[in-house]
Design a protein around this motif. Structure first.
Motif, PDB file in Angstrom:
ATOM      1  N   ASP A  30      13.209 -16.841 -19.459  1.00  0.00           N
ATOM      2  CA  ASP A  30      12.222 -17.775 -18.900  1.00  0.00           C
ATOM      3  C   ASP A  30      11.597 -18.609 -20.018  1.00  0.00           C
ATOM      4  O   ASP A  30      11.335 -19.801 -19.848  1.00  0.00           O
ATOM      5  CB  ASP A  30      11.129 -17.021 -18.130  1.00  0.00           C
ATOM      6  CG  ASP A  30      11.609 -16.594 -16.750  1.00  0.00           C
ATOM      7  OD1 ASP A  30      12.691 -17.060 -16.328  1.00  0.00           O
ATOM      8  OD2 ASP A  30      10.914 -15.799 -16.092  1.00  0.00           O
ATOM      9  N   ALA A  71      13.089 -19.579 -22.758  1.00  0.00           N
ATOM     10  CA  ALA A  71      14.056 -20.629 -23.113  1.00  0.00           C
ATOM     11  C   ALA A  71      14.101 -21.711 -22.034  1.00  0.00           C
ATOM     12  O   ALA A  71      14.158 -22.903 -22.331  1.00  0.00           O
ATOM     13  CB  ALA A  71      15.442 -20.027 -23.316  1.00  0.00           C
ATOM     14  N   ARG A  72      14.054 -21.291 -20.765  1.00  0.00           N
ATOM     15  CA  ARG A  72      14.129 -22.272 -19.673  1.00  0.00           C
ATOM     16  C   ARG A  72      12.883 -23.142 -19.619  1.00  0.00           C
ATOM     17  O   ARG A  72      12.961 -24.338 -19.363  1.00  0.00           O
ATOM     18  CB  ARG A  72      14.330 -21.553 -18.334  1.00  0.00           C
ATOM     19  CG  ARG A  72      15.800 -21.345 -17.971  1.00  0.00           C
ATOM     20  CD  ARG A  72      15.959 -20.831 -16.541  1.00  0.00           C
ATOM     21  NE  ARG A  72      15.576 -19.437 -16.482  1.00  0.00           N
ATOM     22  CZ  ARG A  72      16.456 -18.424 -16.418  1.00  0.00           C
ATOM     23  NH1 ARG A  72      17.749 -18.664 -16.382  1.00  0.00           N
ATOM     24  NH2 ARG A  72      16.039 -17.190 -16.381  1.00  0.00           N
ATOM     25  N   GLU A  73      11.704 -22.526 -19.841  1.00  0.00           N
ATOM     26  CA  GLU A  73      10.452 -23.288 -19.718  1.00  0.00           C
ATOM     27  C   GLU A  73      10.229 -24.222 -20.902  1.00  0.00           C
ATOM     28  O   GLU A  73       9.538 -25.222 -20.785  1.00  0.00           O
ATOM     29  CB  GLU A  73       9.258 -22.330 -19.592  1.00  0.00           C
ATOM     30  CG  GLU A  73       9.237 -21.637 -18.253  1.00  0.00           C
ATOM     31  CD  GLU A  73       8.174 -20.548 -18.188  1.00  0.00           C
ATOM     32  OE1 GLU A  73       7.271 -20.540 -19.041  1.00  0.00           O
ATOM     33  OE2 GLU A  73       8.269 -19.704 -17.281  1.00  0.00           O
TER      34      GLU A  73
END
Lengths: 329, 329
Positions: B48, B50-52
């Motif tokens: 999360d 890395a994604r955010e």
């Protein structure tokens, strides 16, 4: 340090509930907006991880000592933190975020730790592997852009293990590169070469990452594959690999590199291929059509994906230098 | 490895969206329920994060190389990962979770990297610091349980810097411990000793953690404090410290150790103290009443806090060996 220079906003009484906000406060003077955002998210997730697991002091210490061991085993030719990132699926995720691919283009995958910069340049039709025990394999590829036009003169790095599943750099006595090459696509976007049929192999598992896999009842194997890297100005740097269908580890790659679009069948040369490429009929054959994406397409898609993903999370961001930071206006 | 032993559930085509679930799937054969839960949360938060942030490949590599440097600088007497955990507020958070304190008991705080196991045992009234340049300080404390009963014979570790802000272990030529001691509480729960008034000092900041603080425009200082550690069977191990009020770094401790209940004033001995403890009137004086919590109280409170925190997050858990795991029944 002169205490009068302490310009940090005063912190409140520290508790398990307000410590996160206090860390954000003390980090808020960072002048690099992007770094501040990355740190803010890192601290939030690190703290939420501890709160949601109710992490014990003993587990915390086990974790820190594990990370210490990972750092200690790193050398110029071994990067155990990349390996750790690989086995946790982070490497594949970051590549997917940073190098998004529009439909119809070739997907990327993990680089792995075995690329080198000393491979010999070969010309099309040469051989890049000299292992007499490997099964000879003819590889014939095309390289096009997303509009279907051939891309000439692309620098192509290719690397694979020998028939025992070891890269050249894994042999202590290595005096020159083997199982790897650099070549360039022709005017018609075609490149072809001789190699050996890839075999499965384990990632280095004699260190802390190997111990972790063992505790998780995971095997350290990667399915048979051949690495490719494509570079040409104006095109997004593509790091990818082709995987052999029906490999025993196809569905359980230790580093999560397999994507359906990169799984290929090893075929057999028919009369036409045999004549054209000077091999016997039934010679093992791998063909693939690679499609590169332009830098502009990639950065547009990356920015669009960022906006979409962060909108979905309810975060208002703006894109600065291609990367999101909070939009405070 | 025999491929027929690959018992891992097959993974689906890997994308930025399903990679997290795929990592959970491949980790799901871990037989240690607690480890599986901790890993599941770790991977979720890592992904999360890395994604955010839409973490770029370059930032990912910067992070991995930073962690490598942190590992490399660790030695038997330097633990840079603990320091990193300290400056990110994780150490304080984990202590707060693992050693919760009921109202009226003494709060814990960060251990720091300077506790040793070779301090000399002294008897009450002795001196634990021999720095002639420090301001002599009389320290008079009581030690009770949460019902107000004195606790005798508790093993007490106490440590502080010299007047220049350095612990004994920071001197290369150290031949014996100083600025530290072990003592025991008397039958009346009292312990007292001579020390020097604590001074502020910087955490080691010549390594990667120091560089990080600099990039964040944070100073490396800790406010003046004295460390205490209490051990007795039946009582929760208490690691704490007392901080001097109005220290220039009281509100900006680099490692987030300050809690309001641990901030004290340095007083002056009146006629009664002067007579009783054999010091001059106006001698610097520190008094504190410590309250220890029993093991049972602590583990009950820890379990209750876990349940409450995880209920609030909508997670159904059960407590096994004092720590939460998902309740799948």
């Amino acid at each position: 340090m002169d205490p009068s220079q302490v310009k940090i906003p005063p912190m409140k009484d520290l508790t398990a509930d307000n410590i996160t906000q206090n860390v954000h406060t003390i980090n808020s003077l960072c002048e690099d907006e992007r770094m501040k955002y990355v740190l803010e998210r890192l601290v939030t997730h690190l703290h939420d991880f501890a709160r949601e697991t109710r992490l014990s002091t003993q587990e915390w210490m086990t974790g820190l000592l594990f990370l210490t061991e990972v750092g200690k085993i790193c050398t110029d030719v071994r990067q155990e933190f990349i390996l750790l990132s690989d086995v946790l699926g982070l490497s594949l995720l970051v590549d997917s975020i940073d190098h998004p691919k529009p439909p119809g283009s070739t997907e990327g995958t993990v680089l792995g730790p075995f690329h080198t910069h000393d491979a010999e340049e070969i010309t099309t039709g040469d051989s890049m592997s000299h292992d007499p025990k490997g099964e000879p394999l003819l590889v014939v590829c095309t390289l096009k852009d997303t509009a279907g036009r051939p891309i000439p003169n692309v620098k192509i790095d290719i690397w694979e293990t020998d028939s025992t599943g070891h890269y050249d750099v894994q042999y202590p006595g290595r005096d020159k590169p083997d199982g790897r090459c650099v070549m360039r696509s022709g005017e018609d976007g075609v490149f072809w070469f001789h190699a050996i049929t890839p075999v499965p192999y384990p990632i280095p598992h004699d260190g802390p990452v190997g111990k972790l896999l063992k505790k998780l009842h995971r095997h350290p194997y990667r399915p048979s594959h051949m690495h490719f890297m494509f570079e040409k100005e104006g095109y997004d740097h593509l790091i990818t690999a082709l995987y052999l269908r029906n490999d025993p580890y196809e569905m359980s790659d230790a580093v999560f590199g397999v994507k359906n679009s990169l799984v290929v069948d090893i075929g057999r040369a028919g009369p036409e291929y045999a004549r054209k490429y000077g091999v016997a009929e039934d010679h093992a054959l791998l063909t693939y059509d690679f499609v590169l994406v332009s830098d502009t397409e990639t950065s547009d898609l990356r920015a669009r994906n960022s906006k979409e993903a962060l909108d979905k999370l309810g975060r208002k961001v703006k894109i600065v230098n291609g990367l999101p930071v909070p939009d405070l206006d």
